[in-house]
Design an enzyme around this catalytic site. Structure first.
Site, PDB file in Angstrom:
ATOM      1  N   CYS A 257     -21.618 -26.204 -10.934  1.00  0.00           N
ATOM      2  CA  CYS A 257     -22.048 -25.513  -9.716  1.00  0.00           C
ATOM      3  C   CYS A 257     -23.160 -26.336  -8.888  1.00  0.00           C
ATOM      4  O   CYS A 257     -22.991 -26.562  -7.812  1.00  0.00           O
ATOM      5  CB  CYS A 257     -22.604 -24.137  -9.905  1.00  0.00           C
ATOM      6  SG  CYS A 257     -21.107 -23.084 -10.521  1.00  0.00           S
TER       7      CYS A 257
HETATM    8  N1  LIG Z   1     -17.838 -21.923 -14.104  1.00  0.00           N
HETATM    9  C1  LIG Z   1     -18.808 -21.326 -13.516  1.00  0.00           C
HETATM   10  O1  LIG Z   1     -19.863 -21.253 -14.148  1.00  0.00           O
HETATM   11  C2  LIG Z   1     -18.864 -20.643 -12.193  1.00  0.00           C
HETATM   12  C3  LIG Z   1     -19.762 -19.698 -11.694  1.00  0.00           C
HETATM   13  C4  LIG Z   1     -19.752 -19.227 -10.702  1.00  0.00           C
HETATM   14  C5  LIG Z   1     -18.679 -19.559  -9.694  1.00  0.00           C
HETATM   15  N2  LIG Z   1     -17.886 -20.517 -10.148  1.00  0.00           N
HETATM   16  C6  LIG Z   1     -16.848 -20.805  -9.180  1.00  0.00           C
HETATM   17  O2  LIG Z   1     -15.396 -20.168  -9.460  1.00  0.00           O
HETATM   18  C7  LIG Z   1     -14.636 -20.875  -9.090  1.00  0.00           C
HETATM   19  C8  LIG Z   1     -13.666 -21.331 -10.309  1.00  0.00           C
HETATM   20  O3  LIG Z   1     -14.515 -22.149 -11.246  1.00  0.00           O
HETATM   21  P1  LIG Z   1     -14.257 -22.148 -12.723  1.00  0.00           P
HETATM   22  O4  LIG Z   1     -15.114 -22.473 -13.344  1.00  0.00           O
HETATM   23  O5  LIG Z   1     -13.238 -20.798 -13.325  1.00  0.00           O
HETATM   24  O6  LIG Z   1     -13.085 -23.263 -12.836  1.00  0.00           O
HETATM   25  P2  LIG Z   1     -12.125 -23.891 -13.964  1.00  0.00           P
HETATM   26  O7  LIG Z   1     -11.691 -25.339 -13.680  1.00  0.00           O
HETATM   27  O8  LIG Z   1     -12.510 -23.400 -15.022  1.00  0.00           O
HETATM   28  O9  LIG Z   1     -10.731 -22.901 -13.725  1.00  0.00           O
HETATM   29  C9  LIG Z   1      -9.854 -22.887 -12.547  1.00  0.00           C
HETATM   30  C10 LIG Z   1      -8.557 -22.604 -13.028  1.00  0.00           C
HETATM   31  O10 LIG Z   1      -7.778 -22.641 -11.899  1.00  0.00           O
HETATM   32  C11 LIG Z   1      -6.620 -23.143 -12.261  1.00  0.00           C
HETATM   33  N3  LIG Z   1      -5.906 -23.496 -10.982  1.00  0.00           N
HETATM   34  C12 LIG Z   1      -6.136 -24.537 -10.016  1.00  0.00           C
HETATM   35  N4  LIG Z   1      -5.330 -24.365  -9.022  1.00  0.00           N
HETATM   36  C13 LIG Z   1      -4.747 -23.267  -9.077  1.00  0.00           C
HETATM   37  C14 LIG Z   1      -3.643 -22.795  -8.501  1.00  0.00           C
HETATM   38  N5  LIG Z   1      -3.300 -23.154  -7.224  1.00  0.00           N
HETATM   39  N6  LIG Z   1      -3.000 -21.608  -8.431  1.00  0.00           N
HETATM   40  C15 LIG Z   1      -3.300 -21.141  -9.955  1.00  0.00           C
HETATM   41  N7  LIG Z   1      -4.346 -21.743 -10.507  1.00  0.00           N
HETATM   42  C16 LIG Z   1      -5.008 -22.626 -10.464  1.00  0.00           C
HETATM   43  C17 LIG Z   1      -6.898 -24.130 -13.025  1.00  0.00           C
HETATM   44  O11 LIG Z   1      -5.601 -24.754 -14.033  1.00  0.00           O
HETATM   45  C18 LIG Z   1      -7.982 -23.902 -13.999  1.00  0.00           C
HETATM   46  O12 LIG Z   1      -7.171 -23.094 -15.034  1.00  0.00           O
HETATM   47  C19 LIG Z   1     -15.248 -22.121  -8.460  1.00  0.00           C
HETATM   48  O13 LIG Z   1     -15.248 -21.884  -6.852  1.00  0.00           O
HETATM   49  C20 LIG Z   1     -16.420 -22.087  -8.999  1.00  0.00           C
HETATM   50  O14 LIG Z   1     -17.528 -22.952  -8.193  1.00  0.00           O
HETATM   51  C21 LIG Z   1     -17.788 -20.908 -11.214  1.00  0.00           C
END
Ligand SMILES: NC(=O)c1ccc[n+]([C@@H]2O[C@H](COP(=O)([O-])OP(=O)(O)OC[C@H]3O[C@@H](n4cnc5c(N)ncnc54)[C@H](O)[C@@H]3O)[C@@H](O)[C@H]2O)c1
Length: 401
Positions: A257
């Protein structure tokens, strides 16, 4: 109620695990391997216990899928897909677009769509809603809301339940239903006046961290040039009971992030003609920190790193997690290799990375500590090389920032 969660990564799987106690959850992910693993009851995310997943699977309340048809009869959809930067460091909404396509093409009845992915103000109203409508084969009137995810993976004291959750719907009905959903598993819900405020608040929270980290990284360089301890100075400043918040210097800033989200804010600011010079500069300072660290190591080692064996200790972006996204170790290693050092890394929490395996914590000419996991002792780090440079402030007796 049947809930589809699009994306089963850090955010999506965490929500699935909490929601599984109350709802039937369909975890949609386009990664076949992850889906197979999840349906076998194995969690790939720190903080989500496999046993919890297994419990919901057994109760018929969790199923992972790659098939859009599995979400056609759901009542609520949560979007939790990546929002990274493009190669030229611009917001990349292609994953959001793909999620909207899945929803538009498959969800036939009106549902509540909640976005949890981090993005710039206006994404829900001007991007997600029109995209889902564009992909829908027949007109469906969905409700739309945003509730930005604030979870900090690996953190013990704050989790999904006790971290206050912001939310706002495009309509009051959307807001009300969003509250109803999260109130089952979140203690505190705070409605804001528009989705744009919720989207901006999430970006500003992370920008606040980014610029303060940059400030303390710059201050570490100033303190060193003045011949004073940055840590002692920060501790002294931190005795002020108000108006100060302590951040600590490091080899940069890693994670999913902090290095990414502020650029979303800067991009939308510039698009609206507002300056984002401070945010842009903070990003530069943080990225340049890895070079500063390697400059210091080189200066301490007769001015050359050519042919020297250097062990980078800790490649995860923060302690006690296996996550290497945007880790500052990447740039530290790149600078070391560009200067002729023979680089290996030790991180048994990460294990393998870029096709390389964690090396033993011993036998190097130089060790550079980028991340210190609790499982790695100071004593072992100090014994790993005759010269140890610590960027974490946690290895007493080593050279450091
Ligand atoms: N990880 C964190 O700490 C955190 C905290 C707050 C906000 N966020 C936000 O949350 C969102 C997700 O982040 P994350 O850390 O969970 O990402 P991540 O990479 O851990 O997980 C994303 C998942 O989405 C899947 N994916 C990708 N494209 C897809 C699609 N078209 N259809 C279905 N699945 C799909 C991927 O295979 C993956 O498993 C981002 O916007 C991120 O900025 C993350």
């Amino acid at each position: 109620m049947k809930v589809a969660i699009i994306g089963q990564g850090y955010v999506g799987l965490t929500i699935s695990a909490f929601a599984g106690e109350f709802f039937e959850v369909i975890g949609f992910d386009n990664n076949q391997k992850i889906v197979y693993q999840l349906n076998s009851g194995i969690s790939h995310i720190e903080g989500v216990e496999s046993s919890v997943l297994q419990r919901w699977i057994k109760a018929g309340r969790y199923k992972a899928t790659t098939s859009g048809s599995d979400i056609e009869d759901v009542d609520l959809v949560v979007i939790a897909v990546p929002t990274p930067l493009t190669k030229d460091r611009q917001p990349d909404l292609t994953y959001i677009d793909a999620a909207c396509k899945t929803i538009g093409e498959n969800v036939k009845k009106p549902v509540l769509v909640i976005n949890e992915s981090t993005s710039f103000p206006g994404t829900l109203r001007n991007y997600i809603k029109p995209a889902i409508e564009k992909y829908s084969k027949s007109p469906v009137e969905h409700l739309y809301a945003i509730s930005p995810e604030r979870v900090d993976p690996g953190r013990g004291d704050y989790n999904q339940k006790n971290t206050p959750r912001l939310y706002a719907g495009l309509t009051s009905e959307a807001s009300e239903r969003t509250r109803g959903f999260y109130s089952r598993f979140c203690d505190e819900l705070l409605e804001v006046s528009s989705p744009e405020v919720a989207e901006a608040a999430k970006l500003f929270e992370n920008t606040f961290r980014q610029v303060n980290i940059a400030l303390v990284n710059e201050f570490a360089q100033i303190a060193h040039s003045l011949g004073i301890s940055v840590y002692e100075t920060l501790d002294a400043a931190n005795t002020k009971p108000y108006g100060f918040m302590k951040f600590t210097p490091s080899a940069g800033v890693g994670g999913h992030c902090i290095p990414v989200d502020p650029t979303y804010l800067a991009a939308v600011a510039e698009e609206h003609g507002a300056p984002a010079t401070f945010i842009r500069r903070a990003n530069e300072v943080n990225l340049e920190m890895s070079k500063y660290v390697v400059d210091r190591v080189q200066a301490d080692n007769e001015g050359t790193l050519q042919g020297k064996s250097v062990l980078v200790v800790g490649v995860a972006y923060k302690p006690n997690v296996a996550d290497v996204r945007e880790t500052s170790s990447e740039l530290v290693i790149e600078h070391l290799r560009n200067r002729g050092a023979v680089v290996s890394w030790h991180d048994d929490v990460v294990g393998t990375w870029h096709g390389e395996s964690s090396a033993p914590l011993s036998g190097a000419d130089i060790a550079v500590v980028v991340t210190k996991h609790d499982a790695v002792s100071e004593r072992d780090i100090l014994a790993s090389a005759p010269y140890v440079f610590d960027t974490t402030g946690k290895v007493k007796g080593a050279k450091g920032l």
